[in-house]
Design a protein around this motif. Structure first.
Motif, PDB file in Angstrom:
ATOM      1  N   ASP A 119       0.803  -1.231   0.000  1.00  0.00           N
ATOM      2  CA  ASP A 119       0.000   0.000   0.000  1.00  0.00           C
ATOM      3  C   ASP A 119       0.827   1.268   0.000  1.00  0.00           C
ATOM      4  O   ASP A 119       0.282   2.356   0.009  1.00  0.00           O
ATOM      5  N   PHE A 120       2.154   1.148   0.064  1.00  0.00           N
ATOM      6  CA  PHE A 120       2.958   2.337   0.353  1.00  0.00           C
ATOM      7  C   PHE A 120       4.037   2.653  -0.672  1.00  0.00           C
ATOM      8  O   PHE A 120       4.725   3.635  -0.543  1.00  0.00           O
ATOM      9  N   GLY A 121       4.238   1.787  -1.628  1.00  0.00           N
ATOM     10  CA  GLY A 121       5.300   2.052  -2.575  1.00  0.00           C
ATOM     11  C   GLY A 121       6.652   1.645  -2.047  1.00  0.00           C
ATOM     12  O   GLY A 121       6.735   0.954  -1.019  1.00  0.00           O
ATOM     13  N   PRO A 122       7.732   2.048  -2.722  1.00  0.00           N
ATOM     14  CA  PRO A 122       9.056   1.544  -2.363  1.00  0.00           C
ATOM     15  C   PRO A 122       9.606   2.198  -1.098  1.00  0.00           C
ATOM     16  O   PRO A 122       9.444   3.403  -0.891  1.00  0.00           O
ATOM     17  N   VAL A 123      10.239   1.372  -0.250  1.00  0.00           N
ATOM     18  CA  VAL A 123      10.937   1.876   0.932  1.00  0.00           C
ATOM     19  C   VAL A 123      12.245   1.114   1.079  1.00  0.00           C
ATOM     20  O   VAL A 123      12.438   0.052   0.483  1.00  0.00           O
ATOM     21  N   LEU A 124      13.152   1.694   1.880  1.00  0.00           N
ATOM     22  CA  LEU A 124      14.434   1.042   2.127  1.00  0.00           C
ATOM     23  C   LEU A 124      14.332   0.204   3.403  1.00  0.00           C
ATOM     24  O   LEU A 124      13.628   0.569   4.339  1.00  0.00           O
ATOM     25  N   ALA A 125      15.083  -0.893   3.402  1.00  0.00           N
ATOM     26  CA  ALA A 125      15.099  -1.722   4.608  1.00  0.00           C
ATOM     27  C   ALA A 125      16.477  -2.338   4.775  1.00  0.00           C
ATOM     28  O   ALA A 125      17.205  -2.553   3.798  1.00  0.00           O
ATOM     29  N   TRP A 126      16.816  -2.585   6.015  1.00  0.00           N
ATOM     30  CA  TRP A 126      18.091  -3.215   6.374  1.00  0.00           C
ATOM     31  C   TRP A 126      17.992  -4.693   6.071  1.00  0.00           C
ATOM     32  O   TRP A 126      17.106  -5.380   6.561  1.00  0.00           O
ATOM     33  N   ASN A 127      18.930  -5.164   5.237  1.00  0.00           N
ATOM     34  CA  ASN A 127      18.846  -6.545   4.776  1.00  0.00           C
ATOM     35  C   ASN A 127      19.658  -7.461   5.679  1.00  0.00           C
ATOM     36  O   ASN A 127      20.779  -7.831   5.364  1.00  0.00           O
ATOM     37  N   ARG A 144       7.950  18.015   5.365  1.00  0.00           N
ATOM     38  CA  ARG A 144       8.651  16.830   4.918  1.00  0.00           C
ATOM     39  C   ARG A 144      10.051  16.834   5.512  1.00  0.00           C
ATOM     40  O   ARG A 144      10.763  17.826   5.422  1.00  0.00           O
ATOM     41  N   PRO A 145      10.450  15.723   6.177  1.00  0.00           N
ATOM     42  CA  PRO A 145      11.771  15.724   6.797  1.00  0.00           C
ATOM     43  C   PRO A 145      12.859  15.850   5.726  1.00  0.00           C
ATOM     44  O   PRO A 145      12.735  15.283   4.652  1.00  0.00           O
ATOM     45  N   ALA A 146      13.890  16.627   6.083  1.00  0.00           N
ATOM     46  CA  ALA A 146      14.975  16.867   5.134  1.00  0.00           C
ATOM     47  C   ALA A 146      15.928  15.692   5.141  1.00  0.00           C
ATOM     48  O   ALA A 146      17.043  15.762   5.630  1.00  0.00           O
ATOM     49  N   GLY A 147      15.451  14.560   4.676  1.00  0.00           N
ATOM     50  CA  GLY A 147      16.304  13.377   4.628  1.00  0.00           C
ATOM     51  C   GLY A 147      17.284  13.491   3.475  1.00  0.00           C
ATOM     52  O   GLY A 147      17.088  14.271   2.547  1.00  0.00           O
ATOM     53  N   ASP A 148      18.323  12.675   3.524  1.00  0.00           N
ATOM     54  CA  ASP A 148      19.266  12.663   2.415  1.00  0.00           C
ATOM     55  C   ASP A 148      18.961  11.484   1.509  1.00  0.00           C
ATOM     56  O   ASP A 148      19.820  10.907   0.890  1.00  0.00           O
ATOM     57  N   GLY A 149      17.646  11.136   1.475  1.00  0.00           N
ATOM     58  CA  GLY A 149      17.260   9.985   0.672  1.00  0.00           C
ATOM     59  C   GLY A 149      17.494   8.681   1.396  1.00  0.00           C
ATOM     60  O   GLY A 149      17.172   7.612   0.900  1.00  0.00           O
ATOM     61  N   GLN A 150      18.056   8.773   2.618  1.00  0.00           N
ATOM     62  CA  GLN A 150      18.304   7.565   3.403  1.00  0.00           C
ATOM     63  C   GLN A 150      17.180   7.302   4.407  1.00  0.00           C
ATOM     64  O   GLN A 150      17.236   6.353   5.151  1.00  0.00           O
ATOM     65  N   VAL A 151      16.190   8.207   4.425  1.00  0.00           N
ATOM     66  CA  VAL A 151      15.081   8.052   5.355  1.00  0.00           C
ATOM     67  C   VAL A 151      13.818   7.745   4.561  1.00  0.00           C
ATOM     68  O   VAL A 151      13.596   8.342   3.503  1.00  0.00           O
ATOM     69  N   ASN A 152      13.015   6.804   5.055  1.00  0.00           N
ATOM     70  CA  ASN A 152      11.747   6.500   4.385  1.00  0.00           C
ATOM     71  C   ASN A 152      10.692   7.513   4.809  1.00  0.00           C
ATOM     72  O   ASN A 152      10.545   7.790   6.001  1.00  0.00           O
ATOM     73  N   PRO A 200      15.707   3.327   7.770  1.00  0.00           N
ATOM     74  CA  PRO A 200      15.623   1.946   7.274  1.00  0.00           C
ATOM     75  C   PRO A 200      16.075   0.918   8.308  1.00  0.00           C
ATOM     76  O   PRO A 200      15.582  -0.214   8.318  1.00  0.00           O
ATOM     77  N   ASP A 201      17.017   1.305   9.191  1.00  0.00           N
ATOM     78  CA  ASP A 201      17.507   0.352  10.187  1.00  0.00           C
ATOM     79  C   ASP A 201      16.437   0.017  11.245  1.00  0.00           C
ATOM     80  O   ASP A 201      16.575  -0.957  11.981  1.00  0.00           O
ATOM     81  N   ASP A 202      15.417   0.868  11.342  1.00  0.00           N
ATOM     82  CA  ASP A 202      14.477   0.733  12.460  1.00  0.00           C
ATOM     83  C   ASP A 202      13.262  -0.141  12.160  1.00  0.00           C
ATOM     84  O   ASP A 202      12.468  -0.431  13.052  1.00  0.00           O
ATOM     85  N   GLY A 203      13.123  -0.526  10.894  1.00  0.00           N
ATOM     86  CA  GLY A 203      12.099  -1.530  10.592  1.00  0.00           C
ATOM     87  C   GLY A 203      12.742  -2.904  10.754  1.00  0.00           C
ATOM     88  O   GLY A 203      13.965  -3.038  10.758  1.00  0.00           O
ATOM     89  N   TYR A 204      11.917  -3.927  10.934  1.00  0.00           N
ATOM     90  CA  TYR A 204      12.489  -5.266  11.039  1.00  0.00           C
ATOM     91  C   TYR A 204      11.729  -6.228  10.146  1.00  0.00           C
ATOM     92  O   TYR A 204      10.501  -6.304  10.203  1.00  0.00           O
ATOM     93  N   MET A 205      12.502  -6.909   9.280  1.00  0.00           N
ATOM     94  CA  MET A 205      11.843  -7.785   8.309  1.00  0.00           C
ATOM     95  C   MET A 205      11.562  -9.160   8.907  1.00  0.00           C
ATOM     96  O   MET A 205      12.412  -9.768   9.553  1.00  0.00           O
ATOM     97  N   ILE A 206      10.332  -9.620   8.675  1.00  0.00           N
ATOM     98  CA  ILE A 206       9.939 -10.969   9.111  1.00  0.00           C
ATOM     99  C   ILE A 206       9.626 -11.760   7.856  1.00  0.00           C
ATOM    100  O   ILE A 206       8.906 -11.280   6.970  1.00  0.00           O
ATOM    101  N   LEU A 207      10.195 -12.951   7.775  1.00  0.00           N
ATOM    102  CA  LEU A 207       9.959 -13.741   6.568  1.00  0.00           C
ATOM    103  C   LEU A 207       8.589 -14.399   6.640  1.00  0.00           C
ATOM    104  O   LEU A 207       8.015 -14.565   7.712  1.00  0.00           O
TER     105      LEU A 207
END
Lengths: 373, 287
Positions: A260-268, A293-301, A356-363
Motif C-alpha cells: 500500500d505504500f510504494g518503495p521503501v528502504l530496509a536493512w537486509n 517533509r523531513p529533510a532526509g538525504d534519501g536515506q530516510v523513508n 531503514p535500520d528501524d524496521g524489522y523484516m519478518i519472513l
C-alpha cells in the motif's frame, strides 16, 4: 557442556488437542526465564510437566544431568508457586512455610531456623501466626513463594503468580520478586500471559503460540527482532506491512515494494534476493511524525498520511495515521516543552518517516499448514 | 445478636414446636425417673431416688460400655469407608457424581427394617454369607455369625455408611484439590498429602459425620434387637424392655436420661470444638 535444566523434545496431547508440540528448551542456572503466550498456548502444560503433575507423551526433563521425567512431584528438586497460591487453609502462615521441611522430616531446630529466615525474607514475621484467609492477596503471594523456596529447589516454577492481584500490587510484587530472586539466586521459570511482567522481570523469554515455542531470547531481542509475525503482534504494538523485495541497493540495504505504500528502504539482515516476499514490522515509536517533509538525504523513508485519531498521554502522543487504505500506529515521545509547540491535530496532513535500520523484516512463516496465522 | 424483631417472629413457630414437643417431653421423661413405679405399670405418687440407685446394677455398665464402643467403632468405620468414597466422588465428572449419589441413596428406597431382616437372612447359619464362607474355608461350619456384637457392628456400619458419605462428600466437593498438588509439590507422598491436607480440609464434614452417626447409633434399638442376641444388648433394648415387658416407666425414664446425657456430652463437645475452630480460622467457613 550440559545445560542446567533441559527440556528435550517434550510433547503432550490431550485427546485430539496437541497441547505442546515437540519442544526443546534449556534454562541457565540462576536466570529468570519466562514462558509467555496467550491462554491455551501450552505454557501451563509445560510448567506442569516440569513440576511432575503431567507426564509428557515423549521427551525428557533433565535437571543437572539427571533425568526426572518419570519422577513424581515429591521427588523433584522443583517447587511451584501456584496460580491461586494454594495455601493450606488449616495451617498458620508459619506452618504453611514449614510444610516442605516437615515433609522432608528435617530436624526440628532446622525447621524453626529456616522458617524464621523465610519469614524475614518475605517480611511477614508479624503475620506468622495468622491463617491464610486473614491476610491480603499480596501477602498470600509472598507466603506461597516462601513456602516453595524453603526446600531450596533447583528450579522455582511460578504459574501466573500475579494474575489475581490488582495492577498496583502487581507492579510492587514484580519488584518484590526481583528482590527475592536476587537474594536466593534460584532459577525461576515464570509463566505468564502478561508481556509487561515477562519483559520487566526476565533474563530470557520464550514466546509460545499454539503449543510451539516461536522465539527464545532476551526481552530486547524479542521486542526489536521478532522471529515471527505472531511474536511481533503479541509483544507490544506494531505495524506489519506486507510486500516483496524489489532490488538490492548494496550488501546492507534493499528496496522493498510495500503493497500500500510504494518503495521503501530496509536493512537486509536476512540476505534476501529480489522477488522474495516479506513482512516489515515497524514499531509505532520508531516513526517520526511532522508537518513538514523531513529533510532526509534519501536515506530516510517518508510516507504522506492524514491524522485520523490521536490520544495525548502527557509523556507521549499516540496517533492513528491513514495512509491510503491502511491505518498506521505512530507514537511520539515529547522531549520538548509542549506548550511552546503547535501540536499536530486531527485531520492534518503529515509526513511520517523512519530510518531503514528501524524496521524489522519478518519472513513468510514456514508454519505447518492449517495453523491460524 | 443483630437480628431484628421481625426475624425473631419468623422463628417463633418452630421454637414453639420444639418447646412443646421436644424439650418439655424430655424434661417430663427426666422428671418421671424420680417417681416411684406403680404396681400395675403406672407412675406412683411422691418422689424417690430409688430408680437411680437401681442403675448401679452391675449389668448396666457392661451394656453402656458395649453401646459406647459399638457407636464409636461404627463412627470410625463409617468415616474410614466414607472418606475414600467422598474423595473419589469429588474428583468424578458431574454425570458420574450424580449416578454415584443415586446409588448411595438407593438403599433408602427399601424399608429400613426389611433391610435389617435381609441381613439376618444373609447371616443365618443357612444363609448365603455363611455358606460361602464355609465353602471357601474361611469360617468354621459351627461358627455363629448372627446374634453377637460383630453382627450388630456390621449392620450398623451398613446402615449408617450413606449418612457418613453424604456430609463427607459435601465437604470434599468444596475442597480445593490444588492443595493436594501443592502438598505433593512440597514433598508429600500421595498418602501423606491425603492425611495432612485432604483430611483437615474436610474436617467440617468429619464433625458432621461424627454427630449424625455416633449419636443415632447410641440410641439404636432395632438393629441390636434383630441381629443381636440377649448377650449383645444395647441401651436402647434395655429401655424398650423396661417399657414393654416390665412396664416400669420410671426405670425406662432413668435409662433414657442416662442416654440423653451420653448424647449431650459429645454434642456439646462438638459445638465447643466448632466454635473454637471457627474462632481460630477467623470464622470464615460455615460448617
Amino acid at each position: 557442556m550440559a545445560a542446567f535444566i533441559e527440556l528435550r523434545d517434550i510433547s503432550k496431547s490431550f485427546g485430539a488437542l496437541q497441547a505442546v508440540q515437540p519442544t526443546r528448551l534449556t534454562l541457565e542456572k540462576g536466570e529468570i526465564f519466562s514462558l509467555l503466550g496467550p491462554s491455551g498456548c501450552g505454557k501451563t502444560t509445560l510448567l506442569r510437566i516440569l513440576g511432575g503433575f503431567i507426564e509428557p507423551d515423549a521427551g525428557s526433563v533433565i535437571v543437572e544431568g539427571q533425568d526426572l521425567t518419570r519422577q513424581p512431584p515429591n521427588r523433584r528438586p522443583i517447587n511451584t508457586v501456584f496460580q491461586n497460591y494454594a495455601l493450606f487453609p488449616h495451617l498458620t502462615i508459619r506452618d504453611n512455610i514449614a510444610f516442605g521441611l516437615r515433609m522432608a522430616r528435617r530436624p526440628r531446630a532446622e525447621i524453626v531456623r529456616e522458617t524464621e529466615a523465610m519469614l524475614d525474607l518475605i517480611q511477614m514475621r508479624g503475620h506468622a501466626d495468622k491463617r491464610p484467609d486473614s491476610i491480603s492477596g499480596g501477602q498470600k503471594q509472598r507466603v506461597a513463594i516462601a513456602r516453595a523456596l524453603i526446600n531450596k529447589p533447583r528450579l522455582l516454577l511460578l504459574d501466573e503468580p500475579l494474575a489475581a492481584l490488582d495492577l498496583k500490587l502487581r507492579q510492587h510484587m514484580l519488584l518484590e520478586l526481583e528482590r527475592i530472586h536476587d537474594e536466593v539466586g534460584t532459577t525461576f521459570l515464570y509463566v505468564t500471559h502478561d508481556q509487561g511482567e515477562a519483559m520487566g522481570l526476565s533474563d530470557r523469554i520464550a514466546v509460545m503460540n499454539a503449543g510451539r515455542v516461536e522465539q527464545v531470547g532476551p526481552p530486547a531481542a524479542i521486542y526489536e527482532a521478532p522471529a515471527s509475525r505472531f511474536v511481533a503482534d503479541f509483544i507490544g504494538d506494531t505495524n506489519i506491512l506486507d510486500g516483496d523485495v524489489l532490488e538490492r541497493i548494496d550488501s546492507n540495504y534493499l528496496r522493498l515494494g510495500l503493497d500500500d505504500f510504494g518503495p521503501v528502504l530496509a536493512w537486509n539482515d536476512k540476505g534476501l534476493k529480489p522477488g522474495d516476499s516479506v513482512h516489515l514490522s515497524i514499531r509505532p515509536e520508531k516513526f517520526t511524525i511532522s508537518r513538514e517533509r523531513p529533510a532526509g538525504d534519501g536515506q530516510v523513508n517518508t510516507i504522506r498520511g492524514r491524522v485520523v485519531d490521536l490520544i495525548y498521554l502527557g509523556a507521549q502522543t499516540k496517533y492513528r495515521v491513514a495512509v491510503g487504505e491502511r491505518h498506521l500506529l505512530v507514537q511520539q515521545q515529547h522531549q520538548r516543552f509542549q506548550l511552546d509547540t503547535r501540536p499536530i491535530r486531527w485531520d492534518e496532513d503529515v509526513w511520517i518517516s523512519w530510518h531503514p535500520d528501524d524496521g524489522y523484516m519478518i519472513l513468510e512463516q514456514e508454519a505447518p499448514s492449517g495453523e491460524a496465522g | 445478636m443483630k437480628k431484628s424483631r421481625g426475624q425473631w417472629i419468623l422463628s417463633v413457630p418452630s421454637l414453639a414446636w420444639l418447646l412443646a414437643l421436644f424439650l418439655i417431653p424430655c424434661l417430663l421423661v427426666f422428671a418421671v425417673s424420680f417417681r416411684p413405679s406403680g404396681p400395675y405399670g403406672g407412675i406412683g405418687e411422691g418422689w424417690t431416688l430409688e430408680t437411680w440407685r437401681s442403675l448401679t446394677n452391675p449389668s448396666y455398665p457392661a451394656i453402656i460400655w458395649r453401646t459406647l464402643w459399638l457407636s464409636a467403632a461404627t463412627t470410625v468405620l463409617c468415616i474410614a469407608f466414607g472418606l475414600p468414597v467422598a474423595y473419589a466422588m469429588a474428583r468424578m465428572s458431574p454425570a458420574w457424581r450424580n449416578r454415584m449419589l443415586l446409588l448411595i441413596i438407593l438403599p433408602f428406597w427399601t424399608n429400613f427394617l426389611i433391610r435389617i431382616f435381609a441381613w439376618r437372612t444373609l447371616l443365618h447359619p443357612d444363609g448365603l454369607i455363611k455358606q460361602v464362607l464355609v465353602q471357601l474355608g474361611l469360617a468354621d461350619p459351627n461358627a455363629q455369625l448372627l446374634y453377637n456384637s460383630w453382627a450388630i457392628l456390621l449392620v450398623l456400619v451398613y446402615s449408617y455408611l450413606p449418612f457418613s458419605i453424604l456430609p463427607l462428600y459435601a465437604a470434599a466437593e468444596k475442597f480445593d484439590f490444588n492443595l493436594l498438588d501443592a502438598a505433593r509439590d512440597l514433598g508429600a507422598s500421595r498418602l501423606r498429602a491425603f492425611f495432612s491436607v485432604f483430611v483437615p480440609g474436610v474436617s467440617a464434614g468429619l464433625l458432621t459425620t461424627f454427630l449424625i452417626v455416633f449419636i443415632p447409633v447410641l440410641g439404636s434399638y432395632a438393629i441390636p434387637d434383630i441381629v443381636g442376641g440377649p448377650s449383645s444388648e444395647m441401651i436402647g433394648n434395655k429401655i424398650a424392655q423396661r417399657v414393654f415387658n416390665d412396664r416400669n416407666l420410671p426405670h425406662a425414664s432413668a435409662l433414657s436420661a442416662v442416654l440423653a446425657l451420653i448424647v449431650l456430652t459429645p454434642l456439646l463437645a462438638g459445638l465447643v470444638l466448632r466454635r473454637w475452630r471457627g474462632n481460630a480460622t477467623g470464622g470464615g467457613r460455615a460448617a
